[in-house]
Design an enzyme around this catalytic site. Structure first.
Site, PDB file in Angstrom:
ATOM      1  N   SER A   1      46.100  21.157  56.529  1.00 17.35           N
ATOM      2  CA  SER A   1      44.553  21.325  56.201  1.00 17.35           C
ATOM      3  C   SER A   1      44.395  20.541  54.731  1.00 17.35           C
ATOM      4  O   SER A   1      45.188  20.513  53.992  1.00 17.35           O
ATOM      5  CB  SER A   1      44.116  22.778  56.136  1.00 17.35           C
TER       6      SER A   1
ATOM      7  N   TYR B   1      44.002  31.678  52.692  1.00 16.29           N
ATOM      8  CA  TYR B   1      44.256  30.523  53.744  1.00 16.29           C
ATOM      9  C   TYR B   1      44.697  29.254  52.704  1.00 16.29           C
ATOM     10  O   TYR B   1      45.499  28.689  53.255  1.00 16.29           O
ATOM     11  CB  TYR B   1      43.019  30.131  54.238  1.00 16.29           C
TER      12      TYR B   1
HETATM   13  C1  8X3 Z   1      40.255  23.903  57.865  1.00 18.36           C
HETATM   14  C2  8X3 Z   1      39.470  23.182  56.889  1.00 18.36           C
HETATM   15  O1  8X3 Z   1      38.204  23.293  54.737  1.00 18.36           O
HETATM   16  O2  8X3 Z   1      37.834  25.133  56.253  1.00 18.36           O
HETATM   17  O3  8X3 Z   1      41.633  23.749  57.706  1.00 18.36           O
HETATM   18  O4  8X3 Z   1      39.760  25.039  54.911  1.00 18.36           O
HETATM   19  S1  8X3 Z   1      38.731  24.282  55.590  1.00 18.36           S
END
Ligand code: 8X3
Length: 256
Positions: free
Chosen positions: A136, A149
């Site tokens: 990501s 995340y």
């Molecule tokens: C997904 C992109 O910017 O929402 O991995 O983290 S974000």
């Protein structure tokens, strides 16, 4: 074990019951791969698999026993697409949820490591293996409210770069695909099923689709064997990495 397989060979796609995983499985099957899909939601996984003639097996990448049982059913493998993972919440660090962070680390980092470790012998035995990690932009451009995340995707990125180095000289390619906003169930899961918050993420801009990412994966894995696509960052035209998104004002004449 020998790697002699017809066509492109066997491709494993994790997290394939929806979104990027399902789109990748569909695309690889259309490109002549013999696809094995894994996910926790077996009913939805079977629906995906049935349409494309893939094999569906239960898989929870956060569970070592589940990973080992899945991989024991896959004696041949030329391509592993580590797609399973996801985000939970957008709370600031001062209110972070330990269980949510633990799951994100389990799924996005340890899950990739477990799958890769289990399938490396098969990937190598075939003489031309490929590991793809769906990372990501959050893996190198952290943003407020995304620490759990972001840390997990930074972890996945570090894992992928180390793997690439450790496999130098062996017949296995390693590729990281880093998408920005992709309109899938990703945000719905992140916001615990809150459709308003999920759709607000993509408001006024045109996000990527799961097929856009599948297309990038299909491109990377179809380069000649001596070519390694190390990383590929894929953003919507309306997005510049994690911090900048161009959003159009709603059309005041819409609906007239
Ligand atoms: C997904 C992109 O910017 O929402 O991995 O983290 S974000």
């Amino acid at each position: 074990m020998t790697g002699a397989e017809p066509g492109n060979g066997t491709a494993v796609v994790t997290g394939a019951s929806s979104g990027i995983g399902a789109a990748t499985a569909r695309r690889l099957a259309a490109d002549g791969w013999d696809v094995v899909v894994g996910a926790r939601r077996l009913d939805r996984l079977r629906e995906v698999a049935e349409v494309i003639g893939a094999r569906a097996l239960p898989l929870d990448v956060t569970d070592t026993a589940s990973v080992e049982a899945f991989c024991a059913e896959v004696p041949y493998c030329r391509l592993l697409v580590n797609n399973a993972g996801g985000a939970l919440g957008r709370d600031p660090i001062e209110r972070f949820d330990e269980d949510g962070w633990r799951w994100m680390y389990e799924a996005n980092v340890l899950g990739v490591a477990r799958m890769t470790r289990a399938l490396l012998p098969a990937l190598e035995a075939g003489g031309d293996g490929h590991v793809v990690v769906v990372g990501s932009i959050a893996g190198f451009d952290p943003y407020a409210g995304g620490a759990g995340y972001n840390a997990a995707k930074h972890g996945a990125r570090a894992f992928t770069r180390v793997l690439r180095q450790e496999l130098l000289g062996r017949p296995i390619r390693v590729t990281e695909i880093d998408p920005g906003f992709v309109e899938t169930e990703f945000s719905l899961v992140r916001f615990g099923g809150d459709e308003g918050r999920a759709s607000a993420v993509y408001e006024g801009m045109t996000p990527l689709t799961a097929d856009d990412v599948a297309d990038a994966i299909a491109w990377a894995v179809s380069r000649p064997s001596h070519v390694n696509v190390d990383e590929l960052v894929l953003c919507a035209r309306d997005q510049y990495l994690a911090q900048r998104v161009h959003r159009r004002e709603p059309d005041p004449d819409a609906g007239r």
